[in-house]
Design a protein around this motif. Structure first.
Motif, PDB file in Angstrom:
ATOM      1  N   LYS A  60      31.071  55.529  48.148  1.00  0.00           N
ATOM      2  CA  LYS A  60      31.237  54.378  46.880  1.00  0.00           C
ATOM      3  C   LYS A  60      32.563  53.698  46.745  1.00  0.00           C
ATOM      4  O   LYS A  60      32.599  52.593  46.547  1.00  0.00           O
ATOM      5  CB  LYS A  60      31.226  55.484  45.688  1.00  0.00           C
ATOM      6  CG  LYS A  60      29.854  55.361  44.990  1.00  0.00           C
ATOM      7  CD  LYS A  60      29.764  56.300  43.866  1.00  0.00           C
ATOM      8  CE  LYS A  60      28.346  56.594  43.387  1.00  0.00           C
ATOM      9  NZ  LYS A  60      28.421  57.613  42.259  1.00  0.00           N
ATOM     10  N   LEU A  67      14.428  55.627  50.885  1.00  0.00           N
ATOM     11  CA  LEU A  67      15.908  55.785  50.926  1.00  0.00           C
ATOM     12  C   LEU A  67      16.361  56.075  49.502  1.00  0.00           C
ATOM     13  O   LEU A  67      17.355  56.867  49.242  1.00  0.00           O
ATOM     14  CB  LEU A  67      16.611  54.337  51.271  1.00  0.00           C
ATOM     15  CG  LEU A  67      16.249  54.006  52.744  1.00  0.00           C
ATOM     16  CD1 LEU A  67      16.993  52.702  53.234  1.00  0.00           C
ATOM     17  CD2 LEU A  67      17.157  55.082  53.720  1.00  0.00           C
ATOM     18  N   ILE A  68      15.982  55.489  48.393  1.00  0.00           N
ATOM     19  CA  ILE A  68      16.455  56.036  47.054  1.00  0.00           C
ATOM     20  C   ILE A  68      15.728  57.438  46.789  1.00  0.00           C
ATOM     21  O   ILE A  68      16.592  57.935  46.273  1.00  0.00           O
ATOM     22  CB  ILE A  68      15.470  54.953  46.014  1.00  0.00           C
ATOM     23  CG1 ILE A  68      16.168  53.772  46.061  1.00  0.00           C
ATOM     24  CG2 ILE A  68      15.680  55.356  44.590  1.00  0.00           C
ATOM     25  CD1 ILE A  68      15.221  52.577  45.351  1.00  0.00           C
ATOM     26  N   GLU A  69      14.714  57.987  47.249  1.00  0.00           N
ATOM     27  CA  GLU A  69      14.518  59.143  47.023  1.00  0.00           C
ATOM     28  C   GLU A  69      15.372  60.114  47.797  1.00  0.00           C
ATOM     29  O   GLU A  69      15.692  61.544  47.464  1.00  0.00           O
ATOM     30  CB  GLU A  69      12.986  59.508  47.226  1.00  0.00           C
ATOM     31  CG  GLU A  69      12.070  58.737  46.454  1.00  0.00           C
ATOM     32  CD  GLU A  69      10.582  58.955  46.667  1.00  0.00           C
ATOM     33  OE1 GLU A  69      10.513  59.486  47.986  1.00  0.00           O
ATOM     34  OE2 GLU A  69       9.692  58.416  46.030  1.00  0.00           O
ATOM     35  N   ASN A  70      15.913  59.695  48.862  1.00  0.00           N
ATOM     36  CA  ASN A  70      16.638  60.745  49.784  1.00  0.00           C
ATOM     37  C   ASN A  70      18.070  59.928  49.938  1.00  0.00           C
ATOM     38  O   ASN A  70      18.749  59.951  50.938  1.00  0.00           O
ATOM     39  CB  ASN A  70      16.134  60.769  50.952  1.00  0.00           C
ATOM     40  CG  ASN A  70      14.857  61.527  51.013  1.00  0.00           C
ATOM     41  OD1 ASN A  70      14.872  62.814  50.786  1.00  0.00           O
ATOM     42  ND2 ASN A  70      13.531  60.645  51.315  1.00  0.00           N
ATOM     43  N   MET A  71      18.770  59.430  48.702  1.00  0.00           N
ATOM     44  CA  MET A  71      20.028  58.988  48.734  1.00  0.00           C
ATOM     45  C   MET A  71      21.071  59.794  49.114  1.00  0.00           C
ATOM     46  O   MET A  71      21.927  59.312  50.095  1.00  0.00           O
ATOM     47  CB  MET A  71      20.303  58.502  47.376  1.00  0.00           C
ATOM     48  CG  MET A  71      21.666  57.518  47.209  1.00  0.00           C
ATOM     49  SD  MET A  71      21.426  56.164  48.069  1.00  0.00           S
ATOM     50  CE  MET A  71      20.297  55.086  46.809  1.00  0.00           C
ATOM     51  N   ASP A  72      21.029  61.289  49.215  1.00  0.00           N
ATOM     52  CA  ASP A  72      22.028  62.229  49.690  1.00  0.00           C
ATOM     53  C   ASP A  72      21.673  62.193  51.174  1.00  0.00           C
ATOM     54  O   ASP A  72      22.909  61.994  51.842  1.00  0.00           O
ATOM     55  CB  ASP A  72      21.662  63.577  49.177  1.00  0.00           C
ATOM     56  CG  ASP A  72      20.282  64.061  49.454  1.00  0.00           C
ATOM     57  OD1 ASP A  72      19.268  63.181  49.630  1.00  0.00           O
ATOM     58  OD2 ASP A  72      20.065  65.331  49.649  1.00  0.00           O
ATOM     59  N   GLU A 109      11.915  52.934  54.344  1.00  0.00           N
ATOM     60  CA  GLU A 109      11.558  51.966  53.267  1.00  0.00           C
ATOM     61  C   GLU A 109      12.554  52.187  52.037  1.00  0.00           C
ATOM     62  O   GLU A 109      12.990  53.224  52.039  1.00  0.00           O
ATOM     63  CB  GLU A 109      10.045  52.296  52.814  1.00  0.00           C
ATOM     64  CG  GLU A 109       9.012  52.124  53.928  1.00  0.00           C
ATOM     65  CD  GLU A 109       7.604  52.363  53.307  1.00  0.00           C
ATOM     66  OE1 GLU A 109       7.485  52.878  52.317  1.00  0.00           O
ATOM     67  OE2 GLU A 109       6.758  52.265  54.101  1.00  0.00           O
ATOM     68  N   LYS A 110      12.594  51.324  51.346  1.00  0.00           N
ATOM     69  CA  LYS A 110      13.468  51.268  50.122  1.00  0.00           C
ATOM     70  C   LYS A 110      13.164  52.361  49.187  1.00  0.00           C
ATOM     71  O   LYS A 110      14.103  53.150  49.075  1.00  0.00           O
ATOM     72  CB  LYS A 110      13.096  50.024  49.209  1.00  0.00           C
ATOM     73  CG  LYS A 110      14.145  49.804  47.973  1.00  0.00           C
ATOM     74  CD  LYS A 110      13.900  48.457  47.278  1.00  0.00           C
ATOM     75  CE  LYS A 110      14.673  48.361  46.271  1.00  0.00           C
ATOM     76  NZ  LYS A 110      14.537  47.099  45.369  1.00  0.00           N
ATOM     77  N   ARG A 111      11.784  52.887  48.975  1.00  0.00           N
ATOM     78  CA  ARG A 111      11.538  53.897  48.269  1.00  0.00           C
ATOM     79  C   ARG A 111      11.972  55.306  48.667  1.00  0.00           C
ATOM     80  O   ARG A 111      12.662  56.288  48.117  1.00  0.00           O
ATOM     81  CB  ARG A 111      10.268  53.985  47.790  1.00  0.00           C
ATOM     82  CG  ARG A 111       9.699  55.053  46.835  1.00  0.00           C
ATOM     83  CD  ARG A 111       8.471  54.901  46.465  1.00  0.00           C
ATOM     84  NE  ARG A 111       8.088  56.028  45.482  1.00  0.00           N
ATOM     85  CZ  ARG A 111       6.896  56.154  44.946  1.00  0.00           C
ATOM     86  NH1 ARG A 111       5.860  55.445  45.250  1.00  0.00           N
ATOM     87  NH2 ARG A 111       6.668  57.214  44.131  1.00  0.00           N
ATOM     88  N   LEU A 133      20.996  59.547  53.194  1.00  0.00           N
ATOM     89  CA  LEU A 133      21.524  58.204  53.420  1.00  0.00           C
ATOM     90  C   LEU A 133      23.098  58.503  53.218  1.00  0.00           C
ATOM     91  O   LEU A 133      23.763  57.799  54.344  1.00  0.00           O
ATOM     92  CB  LEU A 133      20.994  57.015  52.387  1.00  0.00           C
ATOM     93  CG  LEU A 133      21.760  55.868  52.550  1.00  0.00           C
ATOM     94  CD1 LEU A 133      21.357  55.199  53.880  1.00  0.00           C
ATOM     95  CD2 LEU A 133      21.126  54.722  51.461  1.00  0.00           C
ATOM     96  N   TYR A 134      23.683  58.696  52.282  1.00  0.00           N
ATOM     97  CA  TYR A 134      25.233  58.942  52.040  1.00  0.00           C
ATOM     98  C   TYR A 134      25.919  59.565  53.285  1.00  0.00           C
ATOM     99  O   TYR A 134      26.776  59.544  53.599  1.00  0.00           O
ATOM    100  CB  TYR A 134      25.635  59.281  50.823  1.00  0.00           C
ATOM    101  CG  TYR A 134      25.324  58.292  49.812  1.00  0.00           C
ATOM    102  CD1 TYR A 134      25.859  57.056  49.790  1.00  0.00           C
ATOM    103  CD2 TYR A 134      24.750  58.773  48.412  1.00  0.00           C
ATOM    104  CE1 TYR A 134      25.782  56.203  49.038  1.00  0.00           C
ATOM    105  CE2 TYR A 134      24.755  57.656  47.340  1.00  0.00           C
ATOM    106  CZ  TYR A 134      25.237  56.547  47.505  1.00  0.00           C
ATOM    107  OH  TYR A 134      25.154  55.663  46.754  1.00  0.00           O
TER     108      TYR A 134
END
Length: 95
Positions: free
Chosen positions: A87, A27-32, A23-25, A34-35
């Motif tokens: 990025k 992914l945002i909380e686990n951005m590392d 979910e979006k939230r 994801l990257y």
């Protein structure tokens, strides 16, 4: 077809890593993570891997390297490089 394989690999890998809770939230909380996942799939614009099993194994391996105080800086550097790489790739696509 290549883009479809890349996106399927990314979505399937994230689904396995987050146990089908993508979910979006989350992914945002686990951005590392994801990257790191994106970094394992693509490096400098070159597709390295699209198989979700291999991607999850590599992300898991990189994530466990930092257990303990001495490995934390290595993981931070790896995440930093992955974020910078992602990025720059995304910036090229946006332009």
């Amino acid at each position: 077809m290549v883009l479809e394989a890349i996106l399927n690999g990314l979505v399937d890998s994230l689904a396995r890593i987050f146990k089908d809770n993508v979910e979006k939230r989350m992914l945002i909380e686990n951005m590392d993570i994801l990257y790191l996942t994106i970094d394992e799939i693509i490096d400098h614009g070159i597709v390295l891997e699209t198989d979700p099993d291999d991607i999850v194994a590599r992300v898991s391996l990189r994530g466990t390297e930092g257990d303990g105080p001495s490995g934390a800086s290595e993981v931070e550097q790896t995440v930093s490089r992955a974020v910078s790489s992602a990025k720059s790739v995304l910036a090229r696509f946006v332009k």
